[in-house]
Design a protein around this motif. Structure first.
Motif, PDB file in Angstrom:
ATOM      1  N   TYR A  34      19.886   2.714   6.598  1.00 41.31           N
ATOM      2  CA  TYR A  34      19.244   4.013   6.381  1.00 41.31           C
ATOM      3  C   TYR A  34      17.825   3.881   5.830  1.00 41.31           C
ATOM      4  CZ  TYR A  34      24.165   5.185   6.786  1.00 41.31           C
ATOM      5  OH  TYR A  34      25.461   5.282   7.217  1.00 41.31           O
ATOM      6  N   GLY A  35      17.290   2.671   5.815  1.00 40.10           N
ATOM      7  CA  GLY A  35      15.927   2.474   5.348  1.00 40.10           C
ATOM      8  C   GLY A  35      15.777   2.295   3.856  1.00 40.10           C
ATOM      9  N   VAL A  36      16.886   2.035   3.172  1.00 38.36           N
ATOM     10  CA  VAL A  36      16.873   1.861   1.717  1.00 38.36           C
ATOM     11  C   VAL A  36      16.955   0.374   1.389  1.00 38.36           C
ATOM     12  CG1 VAL A  36      18.075   2.357  -0.443  1.00 38.36           C
ATOM     13  CG2 VAL A  36      17.939   4.107   1.348  1.00 38.36           C
ATOM     14  N   ASP A  37      16.086  -0.075   0.485  1.00 43.10           N
ATOM     15  CA  ASP A  37      16.078  -1.475   0.059  1.00 43.10           C
ATOM     16  C   ASP A  37      17.001  -1.653  -1.145  1.00 43.10           C
ATOM     17  OD1 ASP A  37      14.092  -2.269   1.931  1.00 43.10           O
ATOM     18  OD2 ASP A  37      12.543  -1.427   0.631  1.00 43.10           O
ATOM     19  N   ALA A  87       0.820  -1.216   0.000  1.00 40.38           N
ATOM     20  CA  ALA A  87       0.000   0.000   0.000  1.00 40.38           C
ATOM     21  C   ALA A  87       0.851   1.262   0.000  1.00 40.38           C
ATOM     22  CB  ALA A  87      -0.941  -0.015   1.200  1.00 40.38           C
ATOM     23  N   ASP A  88       2.031   1.208   0.620  1.00 38.01           N
ATOM     24  CA  ASP A  88       2.892   2.396   0.710  1.00 38.01           C
ATOM     25  C   ASP A  88       3.932   2.442  -0.399  1.00 38.01           C
ATOM     26  OD1 ASP A  88       4.498   0.287   1.519  1.00 38.01           O
ATOM     27  OD2 ASP A  88       5.404   1.382   3.199  1.00 38.01           O
ATOM     28  N   PHE A  89       3.746   1.658  -1.466  1.00 36.18           N
ATOM     29  CA  PHE A  89       4.762   1.526  -2.506  1.00 36.18           C
ATOM     30  C   PHE A  89       5.147   2.877  -3.104  1.00 36.18           C
ATOM     31  CE2 PHE A  89       6.440   0.784  -6.715  1.00 36.18           C
ATOM     32  CZ  PHE A  89       7.255  -0.319  -6.550  1.00 36.18           C
ATOM     33  N   SER A  90       4.152   3.649  -3.524  1.00 35.91           N
ATOM     34  CA  SER A  90       4.444   4.926  -4.193  1.00 35.91           C
ATOM     35  C   SER A  90       5.147   5.904  -3.265  1.00 35.91           C
ATOM     36  CB  SER A  90       3.146   5.551  -4.713  1.00 35.91           C
ATOM     37  OG  SER A  90       2.590   4.731  -5.718  1.00 35.91           O
ATOM     38  N   ASP A  91       4.764   5.909  -2.006  1.00 35.13           N
ATOM     39  CA  ASP A  91       5.412   6.805  -1.054  1.00 35.13           C
ATOM     40  C   ASP A  91       6.852   6.393  -0.804  1.00 35.13           C
ATOM     41  OD1 ASP A  91       5.310   8.948   1.069  1.00 35.13           O
ATOM     42  OD2 ASP A  91       5.774   7.206   2.330  1.00 35.13           O
ATOM     43  N   ARG A  92       7.086   5.101  -0.763  1.00 35.76           N
ATOM     44  CA  ARG A  92       8.432   4.611  -0.448  1.00 35.76           C
ATOM     45  C   ARG A  92       9.377   4.733  -1.640  1.00 35.76           C
ATOM     46  NH1 ARG A  92      10.907   2.185   3.464  1.00 35.76           N
ATOM     47  NH2 ARG A  92      12.627   0.770   3.100  1.00 35.76           N
ATOM     48  N   TYR A  93       8.866   4.420  -2.846  1.00 36.03           N
ATOM     49  CA  TYR A  93       9.744   4.330  -4.014  1.00 36.03           C
ATOM     50  C   TYR A  93       9.509   5.434  -5.059  1.00 36.03           C
ATOM     51  CZ  TYR A  93      10.473  -0.302  -2.019  1.00 36.03           C
ATOM     52  OH  TYR A  93      10.745  -1.347  -1.171  1.00 36.03           O
ATOM     53  N   GLY A  94       8.520   6.283  -4.850  1.00 34.76           N
ATOM     54  CA  GLY A  94       8.270   7.380  -5.775  1.00 34.76           C
ATOM     55  C   GLY A  94       8.975   8.639  -5.293  1.00 34.76           C
ATOM     56  N   PRO A  95       8.745   9.754  -5.939  1.00 32.89           N
ATOM     57  CA  PRO A  95       7.847   9.939  -7.085  1.00 32.89           C
ATOM     58  C   PRO A  95       8.486   9.639  -8.445  1.00 32.89           C
ATOM     59  CG  PRO A  95       8.691  12.061  -6.372  1.00 32.89           C
ATOM     60  CD  PRO A  95       9.232  11.054  -5.404  1.00 32.89           C
ATOM     61  N   PHE A 114      24.085   6.935  -6.900  1.00 30.85           N
ATOM     62  CA  PHE A 114      22.721   7.125  -6.397  1.00 30.85           C
ATOM     63  C   PHE A 114      22.524   6.681  -4.953  1.00 30.85           C
ATOM     64  CE2 PHE A 114      22.098   7.536 -10.928  1.00 30.85           C
ATOM     65  CZ  PHE A 114      21.186   8.576 -10.998  1.00 30.85           C
ATOM     66  N   ALA A 115      23.406   5.865  -4.410  1.00 39.03           N
ATOM     67  CA  ALA A 115      23.258   5.444  -3.013  1.00 39.03           C
ATOM     68  C   ALA A 115      23.193   6.630  -2.055  1.00 39.03           C
ATOM     69  CB  ALA A 115      24.380   4.491  -2.626  1.00 39.03           C
ATOM     70  N   PRO A 116      24.059   7.647  -2.184  1.00 35.28           N
ATOM     71  CA  PRO A 116      23.972   8.786  -1.256  1.00 35.28           C
ATOM     72  C   PRO A 116      22.635   9.511  -1.330  1.00 35.28           C
ATOM     73  CG  PRO A 116      26.100   8.776  -2.385  1.00 35.28           C
ATOM     74  CD  PRO A 116      25.238   7.767  -3.073  1.00 35.28           C
ATOM     75  N   ARG A 117      22.067   9.617  -2.516  1.00 32.52           N
ATOM     76  CA  ARG A 117      20.784  10.300  -2.662  1.00 32.52           C
ATOM     77  C   ARG A 117      19.667   9.508  -1.986  1.00 32.52           C
ATOM     78  NH1 ARG A 117      20.690  12.281  -8.947  1.00 32.52           N
ATOM     79  NH2 ARG A 117      18.487  12.596  -8.418  1.00 32.52           N
ATOM     80  N   LEU A 118      19.705   8.202  -2.110  1.00 34.37           N
ATOM     81  CA  LEU A 118      18.692   7.374  -1.460  1.00 34.37           C
ATOM     82  C   LEU A 118      18.856   7.401   0.058  1.00 34.37           C
ATOM     83  CD1 LEU A 118      18.806   4.331  -3.911  1.00 34.37           C
ATOM     84  CD2 LEU A 118      16.981   6.037  -3.740  1.00 34.37           C
ATOM     85  N   ILE A 119      20.105   7.390   0.502  1.00 29.00           N
ATOM     86  CA  ILE A 119      20.366   7.478   1.941  1.00 29.00           C
ATOM     87  C   ILE A 119      19.837   8.793   2.506  1.00 29.00           C
ATOM     88  CG2 ILE A 119      22.222   7.769   3.648  1.00 29.00           C
ATOM     89  CD1 ILE A 119      23.836   5.720   1.997  1.00 29.00           C
ATOM     90  N   GLN A 120      20.060   9.868   1.766  1.00 28.89           N
ATOM     91  CA  GLN A 120      19.632  11.191   2.236  1.00 28.89           C
ATOM     92  C   GLN A 120      18.115  11.267   2.396  1.00 28.89           C
ATOM     93  OE1 GLN A 120      20.657  14.480  -0.354  1.00 28.89           O
ATOM     94  NE2 GLN A 120      20.642  15.921   1.336  1.00 28.89           N
ATOM     95  N   ARG A 121      17.381  10.623   1.500  1.00 27.02           N
ATOM     96  CA  ARG A 121      15.923  10.690   1.593  1.00 27.02           C
ATOM     97  C   ARG A 121      15.365   9.692   2.612  1.00 27.02           C
ATOM     98  NH1 ARG A 121      12.633   7.765  -1.916  1.00 27.02           N
ATOM     99  NH2 ARG A 121      11.488   9.619  -2.572  1.00 27.02           N
ATOM    100  N   GLY A 122      16.189   8.719   3.039  1.00 27.19           N
ATOM    101  CA  GLY A 122      15.789   7.815   4.112  1.00 27.19           C
ATOM    102  C   GLY A 122      14.822   6.718   3.711  1.00 27.19           C
ATOM    103  N   ARG A 123      14.642   6.497   2.427  1.00 22.54           N
ATOM    104  CA  ARG A 123      13.771   5.440   1.924  1.00 22.54           C
ATOM    105  C   ARG A 123      14.039   5.313   0.432  1.00 22.54           C
ATOM    106  NH1 ARG A 123      11.049  10.098   1.766  1.00 22.54           N
ATOM    107  NH2 ARG A 123       9.462  10.448   0.137  1.00 22.54           N
TER     108      ARG A 123
END
Length: 277
Positions: free
Chosen positions: A184-187, A7-15, A133-142
């Motif tokens: 950091y909450g990144v898959d 259910a939270d897919f778009s919030d976690r992996y978007g926009p 891209f890892a640093p950018r994903l880490i910064q956003r926390g998801r």
């Protein structure tokens, strides 16, 4: 099987999602499935015309934004170009989907430039994309970082020995990143796929009939529904069954011989017996 996304897919992996190797096959299927969730995409591949045609189709059908760019993913600057192209976007999902084998042949008969192209694409470029891209994903926390691998990476084989080795690299790299980025909450995940009916395989004349090839849309659906199931997820029940055999401590010689028979069959070749010496 009908795979439902969380259910939270778009919030976690978007926009926004970045798909390297996004013009056809599984890359196209990823873009179309993400668009159904309202997620915008940046699609990278070498040929601009197929990218633009796909982007127009997705925009018309789903009303999402789609950017495209012709990028040679084997080029030394490919990762830097991708980072620059997306610097104004909140990218929550990076899918490195490029790097299919480009021929089947015995190792001595491969042109040196083709061997280096595989190593550059599947090892060098993959690593640099993850590093950018890892640093950018880490910064956003998801978010998510997906390295699309192959069951070929589970063991060595004739006809595509360097391809198998490069996919093993991707698999192990993704597993390490799963542990690091997960803090950091990144898959991060090695998404391992088997035989899939794609235009590139058809152009190569690969015979996949004996390997229960999956449809690209089914691969994308299952893969996206399991982004959280790292460090490694094998797509397709039949592929998971095969991987359980491959990854158990059987005699590696028997496993390599079995993989080689499969590779020879795909190539339409007859597997030569080993010398009795």
């Amino acid at each position: 099987m009908n795979w439902e996304l969380p259910a939270d897919f778009s919030d976690r992996y978007g926009p926004w999602a970045l798909i390297a190797g996004g013009s056809e096959g599984t890359g196209e299927a990823f873009a179309r499935r993400l668009a159904r969730e309202g997620i915008n995409s940046v699609l990278l591949a070498r040929r601009q015309a197929p990218l633009d045609a796909l982007a127009a189709d997705i925009r018309a059908e789903h009303g999402v934004e789609v950017r495209t760019a012709s990028v040679d993913l084997g080029h030394a600057d490919a990762a830097a170009m991708a980072a620059e192209l997306t610097e104004d976007l909140d990218v929550g999902l990076v899918i490195f989907n490029a790097g299919a084998t480009i021929r089947f042949n015995y190792f001595p008969e491969w042109p040196e430039e083709d061997l280096l192209a595989l190593v550059n694409m599947n090892c060098r470029t993959t690593t640099l994309f993850a590093h950018r891209f890892a640093p950018r994903l880490i910064q956003r926390g998801r978010g998510g970082l997906v390295l699309v691998g192959s069951v070929a990476g589970f063991a060595g084989s004739t006809h595509q020995s360097v391809y198998n080795a490069s996919k093993a690299y991707d698999w192990v790299l993704a597993e390490g990143l799963w542990r690091e980025l997960g803090i950091y909450g990144v898959d991060a995940i090695a998404m391992v796929i088997g035989a899939t009916d794609t235009p590139s395989h058809r152009r190569m004349g690969a015979d996949l009939s004996a390997h229960s090839p999956m449809e690209a849309a089914d691969v994308a659906d299952e893969a996206l529904a399991n982004l959280h199931n790292g460090p490694t997820y094998v797509v397709g029940e039949h592929n998971r069954a095969a991987s359980e055999f491959i990854l158990t401590p059987h005699n590696r010689g028997a496993i390599v011989s079995s993989m080689s028979e499969s590779s020879a069959g795909i190539a339409g070749d007859e597997m030569l017996p080993m010398s009795s010496r």
